[in-house]
Write a protein that holds these residues in place. Structure first.
Motif, PDB file in Angstrom:
ATOM      1  N   ASN A 275       0.818  -1.199   0.000  1.00 33.66           N
ATOM      2  CA  ASN A 275       0.000   0.000   0.000  1.00 33.66           C
ATOM      3  C   ASN A 275       0.860   1.261   0.000  1.00 33.66           C
ATOM      4  OD1 ASN A 275      -2.439   1.211  -0.170  1.00 33.66           O
ATOM      5  ND2 ASN A 275      -2.924   1.071   1.991  1.00 33.66           N
ATOM      6  N   ASN A 276       1.985   1.222   0.741  1.00 37.82           N
ATOM      7  CA  ASN A 276       2.901   2.373   0.756  1.00 37.82           C
ATOM      8  C   ASN A 276       3.495   2.632  -0.626  1.00 37.82           C
ATOM      9  OD1 ASN A 276       2.528   2.906   3.449  1.00 37.82           O
ATOM     10  ND2 ASN A 276       4.284   1.692   4.119  1.00 37.82           N
ATOM     11  N   ASN A 277       3.752   1.578  -1.365  1.00 41.00           N
ATOM     12  CA  ASN A 277       4.305   1.715  -2.709  1.00 41.00           C
ATOM     13  C   ASN A 277       3.289   2.402  -3.631  1.00 41.00           C
ATOM     14  OD1 ASN A 277       6.139   1.434  -4.790  1.00 41.00           O
ATOM     15  ND2 ASN A 277       5.449  -0.618  -5.335  1.00 41.00           N
ATOM     16  N   ARG A 278       2.018   2.028  -3.525  1.00 39.76           N
ATOM     17  CA  ARG A 278       0.980   2.654  -4.341  1.00 39.76           C
ATOM     18  C   ARG A 278       0.823   4.130  -3.992  1.00 39.76           C
ATOM     19  NH1 ARG A 278      -4.265  -1.014  -4.849  1.00 39.76           N
ATOM     20  NH2 ARG A 278      -4.362  -0.124  -6.940  1.00 39.76           N
ATOM     21  N   ILE A 279       0.891   4.446  -2.708  1.00 43.34           N
ATOM     22  CA  ILE A 279       0.786   5.833  -2.274  1.00 43.34           C
ATOM     23  C   ILE A 279       1.970   6.628  -2.819  1.00 43.34           C
ATOM     24  CG2 ILE A 279       0.848   7.363  -0.267  1.00 43.34           C
ATOM     25  CD1 ILE A 279      -0.732   5.179   1.245  1.00 43.34           C
ATOM     26  N   SER A 280       3.157   6.052  -2.724  1.00 35.70           N
ATOM     27  CA  SER A 280       4.356   6.722  -3.236  1.00 35.70           C
ATOM     28  C   SER A 280       4.251   6.973  -4.737  1.00 35.70           C
ATOM     29  CB  SER A 280       5.587   5.861  -2.921  1.00 35.70           C
ATOM     30  OG  SER A 280       6.727   6.391  -3.536  1.00 35.70           O
ATOM     31  N   LEU A 281       3.758   5.958  -5.478  1.00 38.03           N
ATOM     32  CA  LEU A 281       3.595   6.121  -6.919  1.00 38.03           C
ATOM     33  C   LEU A 281       2.556   7.187  -7.239  1.00 38.03           C
ATOM     34  CD1 LEU A 281       3.737   2.441  -8.231  1.00 38.03           C
ATOM     35  CD2 LEU A 281       5.411   4.254  -8.592  1.00 38.03           C
ATOM     36  N   ALA A 282       1.472   7.232  -6.496  1.00 35.70           N
ATOM     37  CA  ALA A 282       0.432   8.242  -6.723  1.00 35.70           C
ATOM     38  C   ALA A 282       0.968   9.637  -6.456  1.00 35.70           C
ATOM     39  CB  ALA A 282      -0.774   7.952  -5.845  1.00 35.70           C
ATOM     40  N   GLU A 283       1.765   9.788  -5.394  1.00 32.72           N
ATOM     41  CA  GLU A 283       2.364  11.086  -5.090  1.00 32.72           C
ATOM     42  C   GLU A 283       3.342  11.497  -6.197  1.00 32.72           C
ATOM     43  OE1 GLU A 283       4.078  10.447  -1.254  1.00 32.72           O
ATOM     44  OE2 GLU A 283       2.186  10.833  -0.201  1.00 32.72           O
ATOM     45  N   ARG A 284       4.154  10.545  -6.631  1.00 30.40           N
ATOM     46  CA  ARG A 284       5.120  10.825  -7.699  1.00 30.40           C
ATOM     47  C   ARG A 284       4.399  11.231  -8.988  1.00 30.40           C
ATOM     48  NH1 ARG A 284       9.629  12.758  -9.587  1.00 30.40           N
ATOM     49  NH2 ARG A 284      10.577  11.538 -11.234  1.00 30.40           N
ATOM     50  N   ARG A 285       3.299  10.521  -9.290  1.00 29.01           N
ATOM     51  CA  ARG A 285       2.516  10.841 -10.476  1.00 29.01           C
ATOM     52  C   ARG A 285       1.942  12.251 -10.375  1.00 29.01           C
ATOM     53  NH1 ARG A 285      -2.520  11.024 -12.566  1.00 29.01           N
ATOM     54  NH2 ARG A 285      -2.828  10.184 -14.646  1.00 29.01           N
ATOM     55  N   ALA A 286       1.432  12.608  -9.211  1.00 32.90           N
ATOM     56  CA  ALA A 286       0.857  13.943  -9.027  1.00 32.90           C
ATOM     57  C   ALA A 286       1.917  15.021  -9.240  1.00 32.90           C
ATOM     58  CB  ALA A 286       0.237  14.065  -7.643  1.00 32.90           C
ATOM     59  N   VAL A 287       3.113  14.791  -8.753  1.00 29.51           N
ATOM     60  CA  VAL A 287       4.215  15.746  -8.927  1.00 29.51           C
ATOM     61  C   VAL A 287       4.561  15.880 -10.411  1.00 29.51           C
ATOM     62  CG1 VAL A 287       6.692  16.104  -8.497  1.00 29.51           C
ATOM     63  CG2 VAL A 287       5.177  15.460  -6.624  1.00 29.51           C
ATOM     64  N   LEU A 288       4.649  14.741 -11.104  1.00 28.22           N
ATOM     65  CA  LEU A 288       5.001  14.767 -12.517  1.00 28.22           C
ATOM     66  C   LEU A 288       3.910  15.435 -13.359  1.00 28.22           C
ATOM     67  CD1 LEU A 288       6.644  11.255 -12.957  1.00 28.22           C
ATOM     68  CD2 LEU A 288       7.771  13.481 -12.961  1.00 28.22           C
ATOM     69  N   VAL A 289       2.645  15.194 -13.036  1.00 25.00           N
ATOM     70  CA  VAL A 289       1.540  15.820 -13.769  1.00 25.00           C
ATOM     71  C   VAL A 289       1.589  17.337 -13.574  1.00 25.00           C
ATOM     72  CG1 VAL A 289      -0.974  16.071 -13.832  1.00 25.00           C
ATOM     73  CG2 VAL A 289       0.049  13.798 -13.830  1.00 25.00           C
ATOM     74  N   ALA A 290       1.839  17.778 -12.357  1.00 15.98           N
ATOM     75  CA  ALA A 290       1.931  19.213 -12.091  1.00 15.98           C
ATOM     76  C   ALA A 290       3.122  19.836 -12.826  1.00 15.98           C
ATOM     77  CB  ALA A 290       2.043  19.461 -10.593  1.00 15.98           C
ATOM     78  N   LYS A 291       4.230  19.117 -12.855  1.00 16.46           N
ATOM     79  CA  LYS A 291       5.414  19.606 -13.550  1.00 16.46           C
ATOM     80  C   LYS A 291       5.155  19.712 -15.054  1.00 16.46           C
ATOM     81  CE  LYS A 291      10.343  18.687 -14.088  1.00 16.46           C
ATOM     82  NZ  LYS A 291      11.459  17.787 -13.763  1.00 16.46           N
ATOM     83  N   ALA A 292       4.487  18.719 -15.624  1.00 17.40           N
ATOM     84  CA  ALA A 292       4.159  18.748 -17.053  1.00 17.40           C
ATOM     85  C   ALA A 292       3.226  19.915 -17.369  1.00 17.40           C
ATOM     86  CB  ALA A 292       3.528  17.428 -17.480  1.00 17.40           C
ATOM     87  N   ALA A 293       2.255  20.169 -16.511  1.00 19.44           N
ATOM     88  CA  ALA A 293       1.338  21.296 -16.727  1.00 19.44           C
ATOM     89  C   ALA A 293       2.099  22.617 -16.685  1.00 19.44           C
ATOM     90  CB  ALA A 293       0.227  21.282 -15.689  1.00 19.44           C
ATOM     91  N   SER A 294       3.019  22.727 -15.749  1.00 20.06           N
ATOM     92  CA  SER A 294       3.828  23.940 -15.639  1.00 20.06           C
ATOM     93  C   SER A 294       4.689  24.137 -16.893  1.00 20.06           C
ATOM     94  CB  SER A 294       4.707  23.858 -14.397  1.00 20.06           C
ATOM     95  OG  SER A 294       5.632  24.906 -14.362  1.00 20.06           O
ATOM     96  N   GLN A 295       5.281  23.058 -17.373  1.00 20.50           N
ATOM     97  CA  GLN A 295       6.108  23.149 -18.575  1.00 20.50           C
ATOM     98  C   GLN A 295       5.284  23.511 -19.803  1.00 20.50           C
ATOM     99  OE1 GLN A 295       8.004  19.315 -18.570  1.00 20.50           O
ATOM    100  NE2 GLN A 295       9.712  20.025 -17.283  1.00 20.50           N
ATOM    101  N   ARG A 296       4.068  22.978 -19.894  1.00 18.65           N
ATOM    102  CA  ARG A 296       3.185  23.344 -21.009  1.00 18.65           C
ATOM    103  C   ARG A 296       2.872  24.831 -20.985  1.00 18.65           C
ATOM    104  NH1 ARG A 296       0.831  18.294 -20.104  1.00 18.65           N
ATOM    105  NH2 ARG A 296      -0.723  19.170 -18.686  1.00 18.65           N
ATOM    106  N   MET A 297       2.609  25.372 -19.814  1.00 18.41           N
ATOM    107  CA  MET A 297       2.316  26.800 -19.698  1.00 18.41           C
ATOM    108  C   MET A 297       3.528  27.642 -20.092  1.00 18.41           C
ATOM    109  SD  MET A 297      -0.795  27.232 -19.070  1.00 18.41           S
ATOM    110  CE  MET A 297      -0.726  28.972 -18.741  1.00 18.41           C
ATOM    111  N   GLU A 298       4.715  27.242 -19.659  1.00 16.91           N
ATOM    112  CA  GLU A 298       5.934  27.965 -20.022  1.00 16.91           C
ATOM    113  C   GLU A 298       6.153  27.945 -21.537  1.00 16.91           C
ATOM    114  OE1 GLU A 298       9.338  26.510 -17.891  1.00 16.91           O
ATOM    115  OE2 GLU A 298       8.352  26.738 -15.951  1.00 16.91           O
TER     116      GLU A 298
END
Length: 103
Positions: free
Chosen positions: A2-25
């Motif tokens: 379960n901790n691994n899934r939570i870690s992956l979900a957090e990592r995914r959220a960070v990457l999605v936010a980073k991609a959105a920021s890069q698209r805006m730039e």
């Protein structure tokens, strides 16, 4: 597990936010080029259209040979206006047809 899934979900959220920021730039960086690229795209579209209809070039060359310079400029100005009006009407009709298909 379960901790691994939570870690992956957090990592995914960070990457999605980073991609959105890069698209805006990227959008902000290319904003000054939007209008010139639009004109270039329209020019290429016009060239492709003329290349697919060589009779237009022959007709234009024949008109240029027959008409004087002043009359030729008058025809070009009016032809361009008619072309734009016809193109706008075509796009309106296509948009209206697309809306009818959606509804």
């Amino acid at each position: 597990m379960n901790n691994n899934r939570i870690s992956l979900a957090e990592r995914r959220a960070v990457l999605v936010a980073k991609a959105a920021s890069q698209r805006m730039e990227l959008t902000e960086a290319f904003e000054p080029l939007r209008v010139p690229l639009t004109y270039a795209d329209k020019g290429l579209h016009a060239l492709r259209y003329v290349a697919q209809h060589p009779v237009l070039m022959a007709g234009a060359a024949a008109l240029a040979a027959v008409m004087r310079k002043k009359r030729w400029l008058f025809v070009l100005e009016n032809g361009w206006l008619i072309w734009r009006l016809a193109s706008a009407a075509k796009h309106k009709l296509e948009d209206r047809a697309a809306l009818k298909r959606i509804n």
